[in-house]
Design an enzyme around this catalytic site. Structure first.
Site, PDB file in Angstrom:
ATOM      1  N   GLU A  72       0.855  -1.192   0.000  1.00 53.47           N
ATOM      2  CA  GLU A  72       0.000   0.000   0.000  1.00 53.47           C
ATOM      3  C   GLU A  72       0.896   1.249   0.000  1.00 53.47           C
ATOM      4  O   GLU A  72       1.958   1.235   0.621  1.00 53.47           O
ATOM      5  CB  GLU A  72      -0.845  -0.044   1.298  1.00 53.47           C
ATOM      6  CG  GLU A  72      -1.746   1.151   1.548  1.00 53.47           C
ATOM      7  CD  GLU A  72      -2.446   1.035   2.916  1.00 53.47           C
ATOM      8  OE1 GLU A  72      -2.050   0.190   3.757  1.00 53.47           O
ATOM      9  OE2 GLU A  72      -3.395   1.809   3.142  1.00 53.47           O
TER      10      GLU A  72
ATOM     11  N   LYS B 199      -9.681   2.756  -1.646  1.00 50.61           N
ATOM     12  CA  LYS B 199      -9.905   2.057  -0.369  1.00 50.61           C
ATOM     13  C   LYS B 199     -11.227   2.458   0.279  1.00 50.61           C
ATOM     14  O   LYS B 199     -11.471   3.643   0.520  1.00 50.61           O
ATOM     15  CB  LYS B 199      -8.728   2.361   0.564  1.00 50.61           C
ATOM     16  CG  LYS B 199      -8.691   1.540   1.855  1.00 50.61           C
ATOM     17  CD  LYS B 199      -7.402   1.871   2.623  1.00 50.61           C
ATOM     18  CE  LYS B 199      -7.202   1.007   3.845  1.00 50.61           C
ATOM     19  NZ  LYS B 199      -5.917   1.328   4.525  1.00 50.61           N
TER      20      LYS B 199
ATOM     21  N   CYS C  83      -5.159  -3.197   2.595  1.00 51.26           N
ATOM     22  CA  CYS C  83      -4.864  -3.279   4.026  1.00 51.26           C
ATOM     23  C   CYS C  83      -6.100  -3.483   4.896  1.00 51.26           C
ATOM     24  O   CYS C  83      -6.711  -4.535   4.862  1.00 51.26           O
ATOM     25  CB  CYS C  83      -4.051  -2.058   4.443  1.00 51.26           C
ATOM     26  SG  CYS C  83      -3.051  -2.394   5.915  1.00 51.26           S
TER      27      CYS C  83
ATOM     28  N   VAL D 147      -0.070  -2.673  10.674  1.00 50.44           N
ATOM     29  CA  VAL D 147       0.617  -2.420  11.947  1.00 50.44           C
ATOM     30  C   VAL D 147       0.051  -3.305  13.065  1.00 50.44           C
ATOM     31  O   VAL D 147       0.730  -3.585  14.039  1.00 50.44           O
ATOM     32  CB  VAL D 147       0.529  -0.930  12.362  1.00 50.44           C
ATOM     33  CG1 VAL D 147       1.418  -0.075  11.490  1.00 50.44           C
ATOM     34  CG2 VAL D 147      -0.905  -0.403  12.328  1.00 50.44           C
TER      35      VAL D 147
HETATM   36  C1  ACM Z   1      -3.899   0.059   7.178  1.00 49.03           C
HETATM   37  O1  ACM Z   1      -5.020  -0.044   6.673  1.00 49.03           O
HETATM   38  N1  ACM Z   1      -2.910   0.649   6.534  1.00 49.03           N
HETATM   39  C2  ACM Z   1      -3.616  -0.510   8.509  1.00 49.03           C
END
Ligand code: ACM
Length: 262
Positions: free
Chosen positions: A38, A109, A142, A169
């Site tokens: 990402e 996203k 992510c 993370v």
């Molecule tokens: C994330 O969505 N970068 C944790």
């Protein structure tokens, strides 16, 4: 199909350097499809919306996109990557798929994580499944992983492989992807970044451990927690056409949608 990932540690704000680094990592990969992390060209921890807008670029005009397209055509490799997209005064955390024939697909996203909610707009574009050889590629980014609806939607729309650029993370996703693949009978490639970003009074330690999972929930390959790593595996995408867990249990047709409404 030979598919893989390249996990590495992008340097915040050094777009040209990060693109060159990523392409140098995958240029000798014996692969037909590769996934990058990402926000692989900008880095992750933005200080403000203004900074995000300054570093984000329009798609397809962005140099990153042009470089990926040139690379994909040259190496005959599909590349899926996360980049910061600018459209007017809005920024999106986006993923693109570039195909060797020059086609370009984009996903913005849907589920933003933490302060991404300050720096980006959440995406609203409908999901497109990317046809490429035997693959029907579904993109997510992510934190989308934590919403089971996301992988389900991609599977219902026909994806047989979920390509998942990440900057993880929290320690949960890698395990969860085993279930996501099993419950949808699809492949997934999670490409997570490594390293630490310390900016804006925050410290993010990215967890690496990129992972490729089969429709039966088997892990084909795991990245290290900290090291830059390129991995390629051979997969049979036909496996994802079989949605039966047993002769009597079909993970799509057996859903009791008649009982699920609130
Ligand atoms: C994330 O969505 N970068 C944790």
């Amino acid at each position: 199909m030979r598919v893989g990932f390249a996990q590495f540690n992008p340097i915040f704000g050094k777009k040209d350097q990060n693109v060159a680094k990523a392409l140098s990592l995958i240029e000798n990969a014996d692969a037909e499809l590769m996934v990058l992390p990402e926000l692989f060209d900008t880095g992750y921890v933005f200080q403000s919306k203004e900074e995000t807008l300054k570093l984000a670029s329009p798609i397809p005009e962005s140099n990153t996109v042009k470089e990926l397209k040139r690379f994909s055509a040259d190496k005959k490799m599909a590349v899926i990557a996360g980049i910061a997209e600018r459209e007017g005064d809005k920024a999106y955390n986006s993923a693109i798929t570039v195909l060797p024939n020059g086609s370009l697909y984009k996903y913005r996203k849907y589920h933003l994580f933490y302060k991404e909610k300050i720096h980006f707009e959440s995406g609203k574009l409908p999901i497109e499944i990317v046809p490429y050889k035997d693959a029907r590629i579904g993109m997510m980014i992510c934190f989308d992983w934590i919403f089971p609806e996301m992988c389900r939607l991609l599977a219902l729309k026909g994806a047989n492989i979920i390509c998942h650029p990440s900057n993880l993370v929290l320690p949960y996703c890698q395990k969860a992807m085993v279930t996501r693949c099993l419950e949808n009978r699809v492949f997934s490639i999670t490409c997570n970044r490594t390293g630490t970003e310390k900016r804006a009074g925050e410290e993010f330690k990215f967890t690496g451990m990129s992972r490729i999972v089969t429709p039966e929930g088997n892990v084909l390959c795991d990245g290290s927690r900290v090291k830059e790593q390129v991995e390629v595996v051979d997969i049979n995408l036909k496996m994802a056409d079989n949605k039966n867990v047993t002769a009597y249990n079909h993970v799509i047709e057996d859903r009791r949608t008649d009982l699920y409404s609130l």
